[in-house]
Motif scaffolding. Structure first.
Motif, mmCIF file in Angstrom:
data_model
loop_
_atom_site.group_PDB
_atom_site.id
_atom_site.type_symbol
_atom_site.label_atom_id
_atom_site.label_comp_id
_atom_site.label_asym_id
_atom_site.label_seq_id
_atom_site.Cartn_x
_atom_site.Cartn_y
_atom_site.Cartn_z
ATOM 1 N N VAL A 67 0.859 -1.187 0.000
ATOM 2 C CA VAL A 67 0.000 0.000 0.000
ATOM 3 C C VAL A 67 0.894 1.235 0.000
ATOM 4 O O VAL A 67 1.762 1.377 0.859
ATOM 5 C CB VAL A 67 -0.930 0.004 1.233
ATOM 6 C CG1 VAL A 67 -1.792 1.247 1.243
ATOM 7 C CG2 VAL A 67 -1.776 -1.247 1.264
ATOM 8 N N ARG A 68 0.658 2.111 -0.975
ATOM 9 C CA ARG A 68 1.405 3.368 -1.063
ATOM 10 C C ARG A 68 0.417 4.526 -1.045
ATOM 11 O O ARG A 68 -0.600 4.490 -1.729
ATOM 12 C CB ARG A 68 2.206 3.434 -2.359
ATOM 13 C CG ARG A 68 3.331 2.457 -2.421
ATOM 14 C CD ARG A 68 4.008 2.519 -3.781
ATOM 15 N NE ARG A 68 5.071 1.548 -3.841
ATOM 16 C CZ ARG A 68 6.344 1.855 -3.983
ATOM 17 N NH1 ARG A 68 6.700 3.113 -4.100
ATOM 18 N NH2 ARG A 68 7.258 0.925 -4.015
ATOM 19 N N GLY A 113 3.561 7.637 2.395
ATOM 20 C CA GLY A 113 4.203 6.482 3.023
ATOM 21 C C GLY A 113 3.945 5.202 2.266
ATOM 22 O O GLY A 113 3.167 5.146 1.307
ATOM 23 N N ILE A 114 4.613 4.134 2.709
ATOM 24 C CA ILE A 114 4.492 2.805 2.111
ATOM 25 C C ILE A 114 4.280 1.802 3.233
ATOM 26 O O ILE A 114 5.007 1.824 4.228
ATOM 27 C CB ILE A 114 5.766 2.421 1.322
ATOM 28 C CG1 ILE A 114 6.018 3.418 0.197
ATOM 29 C CG2 ILE A 114 5.655 1.011 0.772
ATOM 30 C CD1 ILE A 114 7.350 3.218 -0.506
ATOM 31 N N ASP A 174 -18.547 13.646 4.523
ATOM 32 C CA ASP A 174 -18.403 15.031 4.968
ATOM 33 C C ASP A 174 -16.950 15.510 4.993
ATOM 34 O O ASP A 174 -16.685 16.645 5.333
ATOM 35 C CB ASP A 174 -19.046 15.203 6.354
ATOM 36 C CG ASP A 174 -18.438 14.251 7.379
ATOM 37 O OD1 ASP A 174 -17.879 13.225 6.966
ATOM 38 O OD2 ASP A 174 -18.536 14.548 8.586
ATOM 39 N N LEU A 175 -16.021 14.633 4.645
ATOM 40 C CA LEU A 175 -14.591 14.996 4.637
ATOM 41 C C LEU A 175 -14.126 15.241 3.200
ATOM 42 O O LEU A 175 -14.546 14.564 2.274
ATOM 43 C CB LEU A 175 -13.752 13.878 5.254
ATOM 44 C CG LEU A 175 -14.066 13.511 6.706
ATOM 45 C CD1 LEU A 175 -13.258 12.313 7.127
ATOM 46 C CD2 LEU A 175 -13.783 14.681 7.619
ATOM 47 N N GLN A 176 -13.232 16.204 3.043
ATOM 48 C CA GLN A 176 -12.628 16.482 1.749
ATOM 49 C C GLN A 176 -11.274 15.775 1.698
ATOM 50 O O GLN A 176 -10.437 15.985 2.569
ATOM 51 C CB GLN A 176 -12.434 17.979 1.547
ATOM 52 C CG GLN A 176 -13.720 18.751 1.508
ATOM 53 C CD GLN A 176 -13.476 20.250 1.384
ATOM 54 O OE1 GLN A 176 -12.345 20.712 1.464
ATOM 55 N NE2 GLN A 176 -14.545 20.986 1.166
ATOM 56 N N VAL A 177 -11.060 14.939 0.665
ATOM 57 C CA VAL A 177 -9.836 14.151 0.553
ATOM 58 C C VAL A 177 -9.102 14.554 -0.726
ATOM 59 O O VAL A 177 -9.701 14.629 -1.791
ATOM 60 C CB VAL A 177 -10.149 12.643 0.525
ATOM 61 C CG1 VAL A 177 -8.863 11.830 0.463
ATOM 62 C CG2 VAL A 177 -10.969 12.246 1.735
ATOM 63 N N LEU A 178 -7.802 14.796 -0.605
ATOM 64 C CA LEU A 178 -6.933 15.083 -1.746
ATOM 65 C C LEU A 178 -5.784 14.095 -1.709
ATOM 66 O O LEU A 178 -5.329 13.689 -0.648
ATOM 67 C CB LEU A 178 -6.396 16.511 -1.686
ATOM 68 C CG LEU A 178 -7.430 17.635 -1.556
ATOM 69 C CD1 LEU A 178 -6.735 18.940 -1.250
ATOM 70 C CD2 LEU A 178 -8.214 17.743 -2.835
ATOM 71 N N GLY A 179 -5.269 13.717 -2.852
ATOM 72 C CA GLY A 179 -4.121 12.827 -2.929
ATOM 73 C C GLY A 179 -4.514 11.396 -3.199
ATOM 74 O O GLY A 179 -5.561 11.120 -3.734
ATOM 75 N N PHE A 180 -3.684 10.491 -2.798
ATOM 76 C CA PHE A 180 -3.727 9.045 -3.004
ATOM 77 C C PHE A 180 -3.051 8.751 -4.293
ATOM 78 O O PHE A 180 -2.673 7.842 -4.724
ATOM 79 C CB PHE A 180 -5.148 8.454 -3.005
ATOM 80 C CG PHE A 180 -5.567 7.979 -1.655
ATOM 81 C CD1 PHE A 180 -5.200 6.734 -1.214
ATOM 82 C CD2 PHE A 180 -6.299 8.773 -0.826
ATOM 83 C CE1 PHE A 180 -5.590 6.288 0.030
ATOM 84 C CE2 PHE A 180 -6.685 8.340 0.414
ATOM 85 C CZ PHE A 180 -6.332 7.092 0.848
#
Length: 194
Positions: A102-103, A156-157, A188-194
């Motif tokens: 998982v990265r 992270g990894i 209700d949460l704002q997520v950026l990235g992945f």
């Protein structure tokens, strides 16, 4: 057609006249194949009792359905036995179970929250929050909430077959990170990235 009472991957001795263990010889020949070929070959027992080595990619539609039905019915009967057979099958052809790494890169999770006494879980605050949420949906009132960054640019990894310990003080975002990794964050949460 195969015998539905037995597993698709049985490895029981079948002695012929003269004491020759034909099935053991077939398994030994199968184990000597390159990895790519080993994965796609199997030894099946048909209705007559003969063991037949075959390429799984060349099965006819009816044979594919029969193999899948046998596998699914064996899972329904005893899942532990099914996974034990699968482990033995992987060991027989010297394969490892697939592993997942998982990265995450630059994950940021933000939320809008009330601060001060308005953040306390009281009955009047609950009523105010519900009314404010309704007015926000109707785009009548925006509310006076503050932006709170729960995770800020986390990367992270997580390596396979290793124990990973996630430490941090209370309210530092440990559970939020785990929920983000599992893909179970709230709407209700704002997520950026992945």
């Amino acid at each position: 057609m195969w015998n539905s009472a037995e597993s698709a991957f049985t490895r029981t001795p079948s002695y012929r006249e003269g004491g020759e263990d034909e099935e053991a010889l077939r398994w030994a020949a199968l184990e000597r194949l390159p990895t790519y070929a080993r994965v796609r070959r199997g030894i099946f027992k048909n209705v007559v009792g003969d063991h037949k080595e075959m390429d799984l990619s060349e099965l006819e539609v009816q044979e594919q359905k029969l193999v899948l039905e046998r596998l699914v019915s064996s899972v329904d009967d005893d899942p532990e036995r099914f996974f034990d057979r699968m482990r033995k099958r992987f060991d027989a052809v010297r394969l490892e179970f697939p592993k997942i790494e998982v990265r995450v890169q630059n994950v940021t999770v933000e939320s809008f929250v009330h601060v001060g006494s308005r953040a306390l879980p009281t009955i009047p605050n609950f009523v105010f929050n519900m009314t404010e949420a309704l007015l926000r949906r109707l785009r009548i009132y925006r509310g006076d909430r503050s932006k709170l960054t729960i995770l800020d640019d986390v990367s992270g990894i997580i390596r396979p077959s290793r124990l990973t310990l996630l430490l941090g003080p209370p309210s530092s975002g440990k559970t939020t990170l785990l929920l983000a990794l599992a893909g179970r964050l709230g709407n209700d949460l704002q997520v950026l990235g992945f």
